[in-house]
Design a protein around this motif. Structure first.
Motif, mmCIF file in Angstrom:
data_model
loop_
_atom_site.group_PDB
_atom_site.id
_atom_site.type_symbol
_atom_site.label_atom_id
_atom_site.label_comp_id
_atom_site.label_asym_id
_atom_site.label_seq_id
_atom_site.Cartn_x
_atom_site.Cartn_y
_atom_site.Cartn_z
ATOM 1 N N SER A 55 -1.787 18.028 53.201
ATOM 2 C CA SER A 55 -0.984 17.228 54.131
ATOM 3 C C SER A 55 0.143 18.057 54.739
ATOM 4 C CB SER A 55 -0.394 16.013 53.401
ATOM 5 O OG SER A 55 -1.412 15.156 52.944
ATOM 6 N N LEU A 56 0.778 18.876 53.911
ATOM 7 C CA LEU A 56 1.879 19.694 54.415
ATOM 8 C C LEU A 56 1.389 20.738 55.410
ATOM 9 C CD1 LEU A 56 3.949 20.212 51.137
ATOM 10 C CD2 LEU A 56 4.480 18.707 53.056
ATOM 11 N N SER A 57 0.159 21.216 55.208
ATOM 12 C CA SER A 57 -0.370 22.228 56.131
ATOM 13 C C SER A 57 -0.654 21.634 57.511
ATOM 14 C CB SER A 57 -1.644 22.844 55.562
ATOM 15 O OG SER A 57 -2.686 21.875 55.486
ATOM 16 N N ARG A 58 -0.913 20.316 57.572
ATOM 17 C CA ARG A 58 -1.163 19.658 58.859
ATOM 18 C C ARG A 58 0.107 19.119 59.492
ATOM 19 N NH1 ARG A 58 -5.371 17.300 55.793
ATOM 20 N NH2 ARG A 58 -4.203 15.323 55.717
ATOM 21 N N MET A 59 1.233 19.290 58.815
ATOM 22 C CA MET A 59 2.499 18.753 59.314
ATOM 23 C C MET A 59 2.991 19.528 60.525
ATOM 24 S SD MET A 59 5.245 16.841 58.948
ATOM 25 C CE MET A 59 6.540 18.048 58.812
ATOM 26 N N PRO A 60 3.380 18.858 61.605
ATOM 27 C CA PRO A 60 3.967 19.552 62.761
ATOM 28 C C PRO A 60 5.412 19.950 62.452
ATOM 29 C CG PRO A 60 3.892 17.190 63.165
ATOM 30 C CD PRO A 60 3.227 17.407 61.838
ATOM 31 N N TRP A 61 5.586 21.063 61.759
ATOM 32 C CA TRP A 61 6.903 21.443 61.256
ATOM 33 C C TRP A 61 7.910 21.678 62.376
ATOM 34 C CZ3 TRP A 61 8.410 20.439 56.618
ATOM 35 C CH2 TRP A 61 7.481 20.379 55.583
ATOM 36 N N GLY A 62 7.436 22.156 63.505
ATOM 37 C CA GLY A 62 8.353 22.376 64.617
ATOM 38 C C GLY A 62 8.976 21.073 65.094
ATOM 39 N N ILE A 63 8.148 20.022 65.208
ATOM 40 C CA ILE A 63 8.653 18.718 65.641
ATOM 41 C C ILE A 63 9.573 18.131 64.581
ATOM 42 C CG2 ILE A 63 7.998 16.366 66.280
ATOM 43 C CD1 ILE A 63 5.361 17.507 67.318
ATOM 44 N N ALA A 64 9.161 18.245 63.300
ATOM 45 C CA ALA A 64 9.980 17.701 62.212
ATOM 46 C C ALA A 64 11.343 18.383 62.154
ATOM 47 C CB ALA A 64 9.250 17.861 60.878
ATOM 48 N N LEU A 65 11.355 19.720 62.316
ATOM 49 C CA LEU A 65 12.613 20.451 62.289
ATOM 50 C C LEU A 65 13.494 20.061 63.472
ATOM 51 C CD1 LEU A 65 14.421 22.602 61.053
ATOM 52 C CD2 LEU A 65 13.170 24.334 62.353
ATOM 53 N N ALA A 66 12.871 19.925 64.643
ATOM 54 C CA ALA A 66 13.639 19.517 65.824
ATOM 55 C C ALA A 66 14.274 18.146 65.616
ATOM 56 C CB ALA A 66 12.738 19.507 67.055
ATOM 57 N N LEU A 67 13.511 17.206 65.075
ATOM 58 C CA LEU A 67 14.057 15.874 64.799
ATOM 59 C C LEU A 67 15.153 15.936 63.742
ATOM 60 C CD1 LEU A 67 10.859 13.631 64.813
ATOM 61 C CD2 LEU A 67 12.816 13.416 66.337
#
Length: 284
Positions: A55-67
Motif C-alpha cells: 500500500s505504501l509503495s502505491r501511495m502518491p507521496w508527492g501529493i501527500a507531502l504537498a498536502l
C-alpha cells in the motif's frame, strides 16, 4: 450529492470554530497542531489505513507531502489575511478560489461542460458575488494584498491536490493518514520553534484542537468522498462546495448571528439555491 452537502456543513463548522478562537483565548497554532493529531487518530480508527509495504509503495507521496505542508499552512495564512484585511475580504478571497478550481477541472482534468453545468456555475458565480457584496471599505494596507492572494491561490491548490488524491490508485485511508501525519509533523516543528521563543503550551488550546480535528477530519473525508462519487464531474464538486459554504454561512449569519444583510445579499441566497439545483441536475 449527500457527501458534498455534509462536507459543506462541516466546512462552515470549521470556519466558525476558527473565528471563535480569539474570543475564547485559544492559541491558533497549537489548535491547528492538535487538530492534525486528532484527525490522524480518527483516520486510524474509522478508515483503517493500510500501512503494509504494498500500500505504501502505491501511495502518491508527492501529493501527500504537498498536502502535509499546504493544509496547516493555509490555517496560518487565513489567520494573517483576516488580521490584515478583515474577515469579509479574506472570505471573498477564499471562495473566489473557485475560479482557479474550475479552470483546473476543464484543463487539467479534461471535464466537458454541459448546459446544466454551465447554468449552475454561472448562477453560482452571480450568487457568490451577491452574497459577498459589502459597502466599499478602506484601501488595503501593508502586506494585506499578499495574504489575500495567498488565500486565493492556496485554497484552489488544495482543491486540485484533493482531486488528484481521489483519482490515484492508492488506498484512500493510507493517503489521508499520511497527509495528516505530515501536517502534524510540520506544525510540530513550528510549535517547537515557538516554544523556544517562550510560547507556552495550553490545555485550553489542546481541547480546542481536538474539536477542530473532529470537524476538519469530517470535512476533508466527506469532500474526498464527494470527488470519488462524482469522479466525472469535478467542476460540480468544486462549485457546489464553494457555493454551498457561502450560502450556508450567509443563512447562519442572518438567522442565528443576526448579521445585517442587504437585498442583494438575500437575492444571492436565492440564486445559490437555483445554482445548487442546476448542479444537482448536472450530476445526475
Amino acid at each position: 450529492m449527500h457527501f458534498l452537502a455534509l462536507a459543506v456543513c462541516f466546512s462552515v463548522a470549521v470556519s466558525w470554530w476558527l473565528r471563535q478562537a480569539p474570543a475564547w483565548r485559544l492559541d491558533l497554532g497549537q489548535m491547528v497542531w492538535w487538530n492534525y493529531a486528532t484527525a490522524s487518530l480518527l483516520c486510524l480508527w474509522l478508515l483503517h489505513p493500510r500501512m503494509d509495504a504494498a500500500s505504501l509503495s502505491r501511495m502518491p507521496w508527492g501529493i501527500a507531502l504537498a498536502l502535509g505542508v499546504v493544509l496547516p499552512g493555509l490555517f496560518v495564512i487565513m489567520g494573517r489575511a483576516v488580521q490584515s484585511a478583515g474577515i469579509v475580504r479574506a472570505d471573498i478571497a477564499q471562495r473566489l478560489s473557485l475560479m482557479l478550481s474550475l479552470g483546473a477541472a476543464f484543463t487539467l482534468f479534461g471535464q466537458r461542460i454541459d448546459a446544466w453545468q454551465m447554468l449552475g456555475i454561472a448562477l453560482g458565480l452571480l450568487a457568490m458575488l451577491a452574497m459577498l457584496a459589502r459597502p466599499a471599505a478602506r484601501a488595503l494596507r501593508g502586506d494585506a494584498a499578499v495574504w489575500l492572494l495567498a488565500v486565493w491561490f492556496g485554497y484552489a491548490l488544495v482543491d486540485v491536490l484533493l482531486k488528484l488524491l481521489a483519482l490515484r490508485g492508492a488506498d484512500f485511508g493510507t493517503a489521508l493518514q499520511s497527509s495528516f501525519v505530515l501536517a502534524f509533523v510540520c506544525m510540530g516543528v513550528a510549535q517547537l520553534l515557538r516554544r523556544a521563543r517562550g510560547t507556552r503550551l495550553e490545555w485550553r488550546s489542546l481541547g480546542g484542537g481536538i474539536v477542530l480535528g473532529v470537524l476538519n477530519f469530517a470535512n476533508i473525508d466527506l469532500y474526498i468522498r464527494a470527488h470519488q462519487s462524482l469522479s466525472a464531474n469535478p467542476a460540480v464538486v468544486f462549485a457546489g462546495m464553494n457555493l454551498g459554504v457561502v450560502a450556508l454561512s450567509a443563512v447562519v449569519g442572518m438567522l442565528w448571528l443576526r448579521e445585517p444583510t442587504s437585498k442583494i445579499n438575500r437575492a444571492g441566497i436565492l440564486l445559490a439555491g437555483l445554482a445548487i439545483a442546476a448542479l444537482t441536475r448536472a450530476a445526475g
